[in-house]
Design a protein around this motif. Structure first.
Motif, PDB file in Angstrom:
ATOM      1  N   GLY A  92       0.865  -1.186   0.000  1.00  0.00           N
ATOM      2  CA  GLY A  92       0.000   0.000   0.000  1.00  0.00           C
ATOM      3  C   GLY A  92       0.887   1.216   0.000  1.00  0.00           C
ATOM      4  N   GLY A  93       0.307   2.349  -0.282  1.00  0.00           N
ATOM      5  CA  GLY A  93       1.121   3.556  -0.311  1.00  0.00           C
ATOM      6  C   GLY A  93       1.827   3.710  -1.641  1.00  0.00           C
ATOM      7  N   GLU A  94       3.048   4.248  -1.592  1.00  0.00           N
ATOM      8  CA  GLU A  94       3.709   4.658  -2.825  1.00  0.00           C
ATOM      9  C   GLU A  94       4.200   3.530  -3.723  1.00  0.00           C
ATOM     10  N   ASP A  95       4.834   2.531  -3.099  1.00  0.00           N
ATOM     11  CA  ASP A  95       5.526   1.537  -3.916  1.00  0.00           C
ATOM     12  C   ASP A  95       4.643   0.351  -4.285  1.00  0.00           C
ATOM     13  N   VAL A  96       5.060  -0.336  -5.339  1.00  0.00           N
ATOM     14  CA  VAL A  96       4.370  -1.559  -5.754  1.00  0.00           C
ATOM     15  C   VAL A  96       5.161  -2.729  -5.163  1.00  0.00           C
ATOM     16  N   LEU A  97       4.527  -3.482  -4.280  1.00  0.00           N
ATOM     17  CA  LEU A  97       5.237  -4.549  -3.576  1.00  0.00           C
ATOM     18  C   LEU A  97       5.220  -5.835  -4.407  1.00  0.00           C
ATOM     19  N   LEU A  98       6.402  -6.389  -4.605  1.00  0.00           N
ATOM     20  CA  LEU A  98       6.507  -7.653  -5.335  1.00  0.00           C
ATOM     21  C   LEU A  98       6.531  -8.808  -4.344  1.00  0.00           C
ATOM     22  N   MET A  99       5.661  -9.771  -4.535  1.00  0.00           N
ATOM     23  CA  MET A  99       5.632 -10.981  -3.716  1.00  0.00           C
ATOM     24  C   MET A  99       5.765 -12.142  -4.697  1.00  0.00           C
ATOM     25  N   ALA A 100       6.749 -12.982  -4.478  1.00  0.00           N
ATOM     26  CA  ALA A 100       6.991 -14.018  -5.484  1.00  0.00           C
ATOM     27  C   ALA A 100       7.576 -15.261  -4.849  1.00  0.00           C
ATOM     28  N   GLY A 101       7.393 -16.359  -5.556  1.00  0.00           N
ATOM     29  CA  GLY A 101       7.902 -17.650  -5.093  1.00  0.00           C
ATOM     30  C   GLY A 101       7.060 -18.746  -5.720  1.00  0.00           C
ATOM     31  N   PRO A 102       7.331 -19.980  -5.365  1.00  0.00           N
ATOM     32  CA  PRO A 102       6.619 -21.080  -6.012  1.00  0.00           C
ATOM     33  C   PRO A 102       5.161 -21.177  -5.578  1.00  0.00           C
ATOM     34  N   CYS A 103       4.376 -21.831  -6.413  1.00  0.00           N
ATOM     35  CA  CYS A 103       2.985 -22.104  -6.041  1.00  0.00           C
ATOM     36  C   CYS A 103       2.986 -22.852  -4.716  1.00  0.00           C
ATOM     37  N   ALA A 104       3.745 -23.960  -4.678  1.00  0.00           N
ATOM     38  CA  ALA A 104       3.783 -24.787  -3.469  1.00  0.00           C
ATOM     39  C   ALA A 104       5.221 -25.012  -3.022  1.00  0.00           C
ATOM     40  N   VAL A 105       5.390 -25.144  -1.717  1.00  0.00           N
ATOM     41  CA  VAL A 105       6.684 -25.569  -1.185  1.00  0.00           C
ATOM     42  C   VAL A 105       6.773 -27.074  -1.431  1.00  0.00           C
ATOM     43  N   GLU A 106       7.811 -27.482  -2.168  1.00  0.00           N
ATOM     44  CA  GLU A 106       7.933 -28.901  -2.510  1.00  0.00           C
ATOM     45  C   GLU A 106       9.081 -29.558  -1.754  1.00  0.00           C
ATOM     46  N   SER A 107      10.158 -28.820  -1.573  1.00  0.00           N
ATOM     47  CA  SER A 107      11.328 -29.352  -0.862  1.00  0.00           C
ATOM     48  C   SER A 107      12.205 -28.161  -0.475  1.00  0.00           C
ATOM     49  N   GLY A 108      13.151 -28.409   0.412  1.00  0.00           N
ATOM     50  CA  GLY A 108      14.068 -27.350   0.823  1.00  0.00           C
ATOM     51  C   GLY A 108      14.867 -26.824  -0.358  1.00  0.00           C
ATOM     52  N   GLU A 109      15.336 -27.746  -1.217  1.00  0.00           N
ATOM     53  CA  GLU A 109      16.186 -27.325  -2.355  1.00  0.00           C
ATOM     54  C   GLU A 109      15.376 -26.451  -3.316  1.00  0.00           C
ATOM     55  N   GLN A 110      14.160 -26.935  -3.642  1.00  0.00           N
ATOM     56  CA  GLN A 110      13.311 -26.186  -4.587  1.00  0.00           C
ATOM     57  C   GLN A 110      12.968 -24.804  -4.041  1.00  0.00           C
ATOM     58  N   LEU A 111      12.638 -24.747  -2.748  1.00  0.00           N
ATOM     59  CA  LEU A 111      12.240 -23.455  -2.186  1.00  0.00           C
ATOM     60  C   LEU A 111      13.440 -22.516  -2.107  1.00  0.00           C
ATOM     61  N   ARG A 112      14.593 -23.081  -1.697  1.00  0.00           N
ATOM     62  CA  ARG A 112      15.779 -22.209  -1.553  1.00  0.00           C
ATOM     63  C   ARG A 112      16.175 -21.628  -2.911  1.00  0.00           C
ATOM     64  N   ALA A 113      16.198 -22.476  -3.932  1.00  0.00           N
ATOM     65  CA  ALA A 113      16.606 -21.987  -5.264  1.00  0.00           C
ATOM     66  C   ALA A 113      15.632 -20.915  -5.765  1.00  0.00           C
ATOM     67  N   SER A 114      14.336 -21.152  -5.548  1.00  0.00           N
ATOM     68  CA  SER A 114      13.334 -20.182  -6.030  1.00  0.00           C
ATOM     69  C   SER A 114      13.430 -18.895  -5.222  1.00  0.00           C
ATOM     70  N   ALA A 115      13.586 -19.021  -3.914  1.00  0.00           N
ATOM     71  CA  ALA A 115      13.644 -17.834  -3.038  1.00  0.00           C
ATOM     72  C   ALA A 115      14.886 -17.006  -3.341  1.00  0.00           C
ATOM     73  N   GLU A 116      16.025 -17.689  -3.524  1.00  0.00           N
ATOM     74  CA  GLU A 116      17.259 -16.936  -3.824  1.00  0.00           C
ATOM     75  C   GLU A 116      17.112 -16.177  -5.138  1.00  0.00           C
ATOM     76  N   ALA A 117      16.453 -16.826  -6.104  1.00  0.00           N
ATOM     77  CA  ALA A 117      16.292 -16.174  -7.417  1.00  0.00           C
ATOM     78  C   ALA A 117      15.454 -14.908  -7.285  1.00  0.00           C
ATOM     79  N   VAL A 118      14.336 -14.978  -6.575  1.00  0.00           N
ATOM     80  CA  VAL A 118      13.484 -13.779  -6.487  1.00  0.00           C
ATOM     81  C   VAL A 118      14.116 -12.726  -5.568  1.00  0.00           C
ATOM     82  N   HIS A 119      14.789 -13.198  -4.535  1.00  0.00           N
ATOM     83  CA  HIS A 119      15.455 -12.263  -3.611  1.00  0.00           C
ATOM     84  C   HIS A 119      16.520 -11.456  -4.343  1.00  0.00           C
TER      85      HIS A 119
END
Ligand code: PEP
Ligand code: MN
Length: 339
Positions: A92-119
């Motif tokens: 809300g407010g001035e900026d457009v907030l980006l929220m991103a990541g996988p549809c579902a958490v499938e495994s630690g490796e999958q989530l970490r790789a996806s999270a690092e990419a969006v981060h």
């Protein structure tokens, strides 16, 4: 509210309606025409169901003047509401907030790789489903609590906030313990016990529009959460069901400016579920930012071909990088930044 009596309604019927109007604490304003009487109901009509007058003998119709929600309305709260997250991200407010990541958490490796990419692209809110409301009971249902713990662990490593769906009232305390934002999915928009439970949670809530719900119904659902003491609510347009089959759902782009007009709650767009096709997600995300969305919720998977849910609509990291770059330029054109 205006009550229109039938032509030639009996004087006793008019009197009974006036008595009921007064009985509810309103002041009646009676206007007698040559054929029919119209009764204006003066006062805040929002907590009253028009049916209590509609059922009375001699009443032709009841017309609401005010929207059926109050706390969610812009009249009640004119200034844009801003949701502040503990890591400094704001919805809300001035900026457009980006929220991103996988549809579902499938495994630690999958989530970490996806999270690092969006981060690495500046995203500070990690999405990922632990409890998945799937259309088929045979589809992957999510990792449940284990998924929540993975989200928390990886988000903490990266300094990100977590948004994840909660599907039942009993799970609200558990999900609220691990996530900064509780997501209510489209299929649960009118699950009133769940809405109330998230109202008590003390956590911000992202309420998604039901696939067959009107904007009015969405805001009435938001009103449930607000009325239960939680003023940190954002609403999300994620596509509705229409006759069109080219896309999974149809993004109601009108909903963005309409909602911004009707409510001061932040408005988010989910271009992933709205289209169901990764090649369309970027264009629809750009349209959402141009239309005034305060946030985007985007499905990004480190390897969409292997996704256990919603692979066809998930972006891979290079596709998401392009989306961020383009949406940032659109945002700049309307005086906003993405982050
Ligand atoms: C989701 O965001 O993972 C999801 C299930 O979305 P929706 O409730 O909009 O279908
Ligand atoms: Mn999904």
């Amino acid at each position: 509210m205006v009550i229109v009596m039938q032509a030639h309604a009996e004087p006793e019927q008019v009197a009974a309606v006036i008595a009921r109007v007064e009985g509810h604490g309103f002041t009646p304003h009676v206007s007698k025409g040559s054929e029919r009487t119209i009764i204006g109901v003066i006062g805040d009509e929002r907590p009253v169901d028009p049916e209590i007058f509609q059922v009375m003998p001699g009443v032709e119709r009841v017309v609401r003047i005010l929207a059926p929600f109050k706390l969610a309305s812009r009249e009640f709260h004119p200034a844009d509401r801003v949701i502040e997250l503990p890591n400094g991200a704001r919805l809300g407010g001035e900026d457009v907030l980006l929220m991103a990541g996988p549809c579902a958490v499938e495994s630690g490796e999958q989530l970490r790789a996806s999270a690092e990419a969006v981060h690495s692209l500046g995203v500070r809110v990690l999405r990922g489903g632990a409890f998945k409301p799937r259309t088929s009971p045979y589809s992957f249902q999510g990792l449940g609590e284990k998924g929540l713990l993975l989200l928390r662990e990886i988000a903490d490593e990266l300094g990100m906030a977590v948004i994840t769906e909660v599907v039942s009232p009993e799970d609200v305390p558990l999900v609220a313990e691990h996530a900064e934002i509780l997501q209510i999915g489209a299929r649960n928009m009118q699950n009133y016990r769940l809405l109330r439970a998230t109202g008590d949670s003390g956590r911000p809530v992202l309420l998604k529009r039901g696939l067959g719900s009107t904007i009015d119904e969405l805001l009435q659902a938001a009103e449930y959460i607000l009325a239960h003491g939680n003023d940190q609510v954002a609403v999300c347009e994620r596509g509705i069901r229409t006759f069109e089959t080219a896309t999974r759902f149809t993004l109601d782009i009108n909903a963005v400016p309409v909602l911004k007009h009707m409510t001061s709650l932040p408005v988010v767009v989910d271009p992933s579920h709205a289209t169901g096709r990764s090649e369309l997600v970027g264009a629809v995300a750009r349209a959402a930012v141009a239309a005034g969305a305060d946030g985007l919720l985007v499905e990004v998977h480190s390897n969409p071909q292997d996704a256990l849910s919603d692979g066809p609509q998930s972006l891979d990291p290079p596709q998401f990088a392009k989306l961020v770059e383009e949406c940032t330029r659109i945002a700049a054109a309307i005086g906003r930044t993405t982050g």
